[in-house]
Each structure stands twice: as C-alpha cells, then as structure tokens.
Design an enzyme around this catalytic site. Structure first.
Site, PDB file in Angstrom:
ATOM      1  N   ASP A   1       9.184   2.687   1.231  1.00 40.90           N
ATOM      2  CA  ASP A   1       8.025   3.404   1.742  1.00 40.90           C
ATOM      3  C   ASP A   1       7.987   3.158   3.253  1.00 40.90           C
ATOM      4  O   ASP A   1       7.562   2.104   3.713  1.00 40.90           O
ATOM      5  CB  ASP A   1       6.759   2.874   1.058  1.00 40.90           C
ATOM      6  CG  ASP A   1       5.479   3.482   1.618  1.00 40.90           C
ATOM      7  OD1 ASP A   1       5.507   4.051   2.732  1.00 40.90           O
ATOM      8  OD2 ASP A   1       4.435   3.379   0.949  1.00 40.90           O
TER       9      ASP A   1
ATOM     10  N   PHE B   1       0.862  -1.191   0.000  1.00 38.88           N
ATOM     11  CA  PHE B   1       0.000   0.000   0.000  1.00 38.88           C
ATOM     12  C   PHE B   1       0.892   1.232   0.000  1.00 38.88           C
ATOM     13  O   PHE B   1       1.780   1.361   0.849  1.00 38.88           O
ATOM     14  CB  PHE B   1      -0.914   0.020   1.231  1.00 38.88           C
ATOM     15  CG  PHE B   1      -1.893   1.167   1.199  1.00 38.88           C
ATOM     16  CD1 PHE B   1      -3.105   1.042   0.539  1.00 38.88           C
ATOM     17  CD2 PHE B   1      -1.583   2.380   1.803  1.00 38.88           C
ATOM     18  CE1 PHE B   1      -4.004   2.103   0.495  1.00 38.88           C
ATOM     19  CE2 PHE B   1      -2.473   3.441   1.756  1.00 38.88           C
ATOM     20  CZ  PHE B   1      -3.680   3.298   1.103  1.00 38.88           C
TER      21      PHE B   1
ATOM     22  N   LYS C   1       2.921  10.088   8.205  1.00 40.17           N
ATOM     23  CA  LYS C   1       2.249   9.599   9.409  1.00 40.17           C
ATOM     24  C   LYS C   1       2.876  10.132  10.700  1.00 40.17           C
ATOM     25  O   LYS C   1       2.661  11.266  11.067  1.00 40.17           O
ATOM     26  CB  LYS C   1       2.166   8.072   9.383  1.00 40.17           C
ATOM     27  CG  LYS C   1       1.135   7.528   8.377  1.00 40.17           C
ATOM     28  CD  LYS C   1       0.862   6.063   8.581  1.00 40.17           C
ATOM     29  CE  LYS C   1      -0.092   5.474   7.548  1.00 40.17           C
ATOM     30  NZ  LYS C   1      -1.486   5.928   7.664  1.00 40.17           N
TER      31      LYS C   1
END
Length: 402
Positions: free
Chosen positions: A221, A136, A250
């Site tokens: 990532d 993702f 995040k």
C-alpha cells in the site's frame, strides 16, 4: 451564498471536526482563509498536494482536458488513461494498471484480486489475508478491517473474515502467522497513519521471502508513501523489495481524486470482464492531471530535492528540540516525517496541531503522539524555514501552557 465554519455544523454529517478557519485560496505552499490570513502548508492535504496548490502545469492539464472530454464510462477507453498507464508500467515493476478514485478503492481492488487469484489458482482454502497492527488501508468495510486499527472498524457489525494481524517489524510473529492458506499480505512500506513507522530492511526482505515461499501475494500500500514522497518514485525502490501488487493514490493526482492498482500480467488476468469495476475510475480529467503530475515528479532533480528538503527539516527540528525538549525522535523518510512526542507530552499531538494553526501553520497528526508533516515535494526552502519558525512558536506556547 455566504458560508462560514458555522455552516459546517448545520449541514454536514459530524464525522469530521475541521479547523475554525476556512481556506479559500492556495498558491504553492501558501494558503489563505476567508479573512485573508496566510498559512504555510505542511499538511499537503494529507500527502495529496505533492506539487502544492494550483501548480501551473496541473492547472494547464486540467483546463486543457476540461475543454476536450470529461467522462465516458468504461464501455470506452481514453487517451489520458492509456498514457498514464503506459508511464506507470514503464517506470515501475508493473505490467498492468487498474484505475479507481481513491486509495481505499485501489486497496479494495488489490484485495479482491488477491482473493480471486488464490481461489482460481490454488482453491478455496487459500483465503487468509495478513496485515499489520496500526496499519491503515482505507475506510471501506474490507479495507478498514484489513487495516490494523480496531477503533476504525469496530461498531459496524460483522466484519469480513479470514483477516489476521501481527506487529509491524516483528518478523518472528509474521513467520508464525503465515502459512499455505495465506493468499495475501498487505503492508505499507512506511506506515503513515500508524505513526510514521519506517520498516526494518531485514523485516521487509523477510516478508517478501516468506510470501514467495507460501505463494502469497505481497501487496504494498503506497497510497501515502508513493509518488516521490520518500525521495524515490515509489518507496519499494529504496527497499530492494518488489511487491506483486502496488496501490497508489493521494499524490498521484496532485490534488485531483485518482487511485490505481499496479500488478503483473499473470496476476491481472484473474480480473476478467465483469469481476470488478468503477464508474469514474480512469476518467479523462483525473488521468490527464495525474499524467502531468507524474511527469513533473518523476524527475531526478525533484526526487533528489525531496532528500535535501528532508535534511533541512531534520536539521532545523533538531535545533528546535535542543531548545524545547518535546520530541523523542523525528521519524519517516523524505517528506513524510513524524515528530514523535516524548513522555512529557504523551497524547498531546492535537494540541501541537491546534497551536500550529493559531501560528498560521497547517500540519497533521499521526495518532495521539506524533505530529506529521507531508508538505509539497517542491516546497521552497524559504517556506520550510518560515514554517518551522511558526512551528517553534507553536511548540513554545504548548510548553508554556503545560
């Protein structure tokens, strides 16, 4: 103006299905809803609230900067952005930083940079991007296509081309796929949304070696795995593998929206003025909060504490599972943990999440078979114990209803 959960159904686009309660206040790892009910937060805003809610250092950084300078545009630079970039480069492999507003934007920048680098250095033939199934990387059309979950990318028309996928931890399949036309490989050094899947150390090293062999850039990532989440500042530091580009978001802002792409001077030079940009990227408010977040997390005591808290979670979860027999394994690293359901409870992760909310515990899922925890990195041990007591009650209610 009084609003309720019903207001959501009247005014919001229905692409989310939020819980029935509406949180209104948070302190540390505790949250209160409109009715005054208290919850323990094991969700962390999906691994975002790395220092919990309203951490005094972050509140202080936000209010201080809020009285100085909010926004300039990238016609100018600003001190918080320069300080944050300096700290990110000082403490990682990177030499250059690009700021954005989210993980998807950081990943979009990484993919565009990789394509531009390959085009200018090797020619138009070198454009293939390899990523991994169940990966993702965000919801923009480019990043969602690179992410290996067709359910998220199908149904929006023609997709960006030259993107291929293979299974995570399958080095033989990867070796068969990579070639001299590959410009980049994008991977999570710990798969998050795909089910909290840890990488096999030989797999990660093999991917790095093959990228080097074929002059393909390795993009890590670290949107979910970065900023102390695994007990290292970034997960790559615990894997003995260095990427060419790293993305972070995040936890980077501790709850304030910010993303960043980190890379080397040589690679970065291919994003010349005008090739890419972001109106809000690197704005002083976000960078001031992120700098303070970075300062608090990048501390040996905090990072070591993450490993100790992981062990507390694992020990108590093992005790719970010995009693209720619902998990096949506890996956993940640090405070990104996944409780994988066994065959008796296949597909029921959402039921465990809903039951937890009923017991005043906030948690997450990672697919239909994994209950995910991504709490504050500084969550007190007492909150872990109490939260897991609530989780056990939730488990018992699901088992009883079976």
């Amino acid at each position: 103006m009084h609003v309720t959960r019903e207001t959501f159904d009247q005014v919001m686009v229905p692409n989310y299905n939020p819980a029935q309660m509406v949180p209104v206040r948070g302190v540390g790892s505790r949250v209160w809803d409109q009715a005054g009910n208290e919850y323990i937060d094991f969700a962390g805003g999906i691994a975002v609230n790395a220092l919990g809610h309203c951490h005094p250092e972050l509140v202080s950084a936000l209010t201080e900067q809020g009285q100085k300078l909010w926004h300039l545009s990238n016609v100018f630079t600003n001190e918080p952005a320069l300080r944050l970039a300096s700290k990110l480069t000082e403490h990682t492999f990177a030499e250059r930083v690009y700021f954005a507003n989210s993980g998807a934007e950081a990943n979009e920048a990484a993919l565009k940079l990789a394509r531009r680098y390959a085009l200018e250095k090797f020619g138009e033939h070198k454009q293939k991007i390899i990523a991994f199934t169940q990966g993702f990387h965000g919801r923009t059309f480019f990043t969602v296509t690179v992410g290996g979950q067709p359910a998220y990318s199908d149904g929006f028309g023609p997709k960006p081309g030259a993107v291929e996928h293979c299974n995570y931890n399958d080095l033989a399949a990867f070796e068969a796929l990579i070639d001299d036309d590959t410009c980049a490989v994008m991977m999570e050094p710990l798969q998050g949304e795909g089910g909290i899947i840890s990488p096999d150390p030989d797999f990660v090293k093999g991917v790095r070696e093959l990228c080097t062999k074929h002059n393909a850039l390795l993009i890590f990532d670290e949107v979910q795995s970065g900023m102390g989440r695994t007990g290292h500042l970034y997960a790559y530091m615990g894997l003995d593998v260095v990427p060419d580009i790293l993305t972070t978001a995040k936890s980077l802002g501790g709850g304030f929206p910010i993303g960043a792409m980190l890379t080397t001077t040589e690679i970065a030079q291919h994003l010349k003025p005008g090739t890419h940009g972001s109106t809000y990227g690197g704005n002083p408010l976000a960078c001031a909060v992120a700098e303070r977040t970075f300062d608090v997390i990048n501390d040996p005591v905090v990072l070591e504490g993450v490993k100790q808290k992981e062990q507390q979670f694992r020990d108590i979860l093992a005790t719970i599972n010995a009693k209720h027999h619902v998990f096949s394994e506890i996956r993940g690293k640090g405070l990104l943990l996944g409780c994988a359901l066994n065959d008796d409870f296949t597909g029921q992760a959402r039921q465990f999440l809903d039951a937890s909310t009923t017991e005043h515990l906030m948690c997450l899922v990672a697919g239909a078979n994994v209950v995910r925890f991504a709490p504050s990195l500084v969550i007190p041990e007492a909150d872990i114990s109490e939260g897991l007591s609530r989780f056990e009650r939730a488990i018992a209610s699901v088992v009883a209803a079976k």
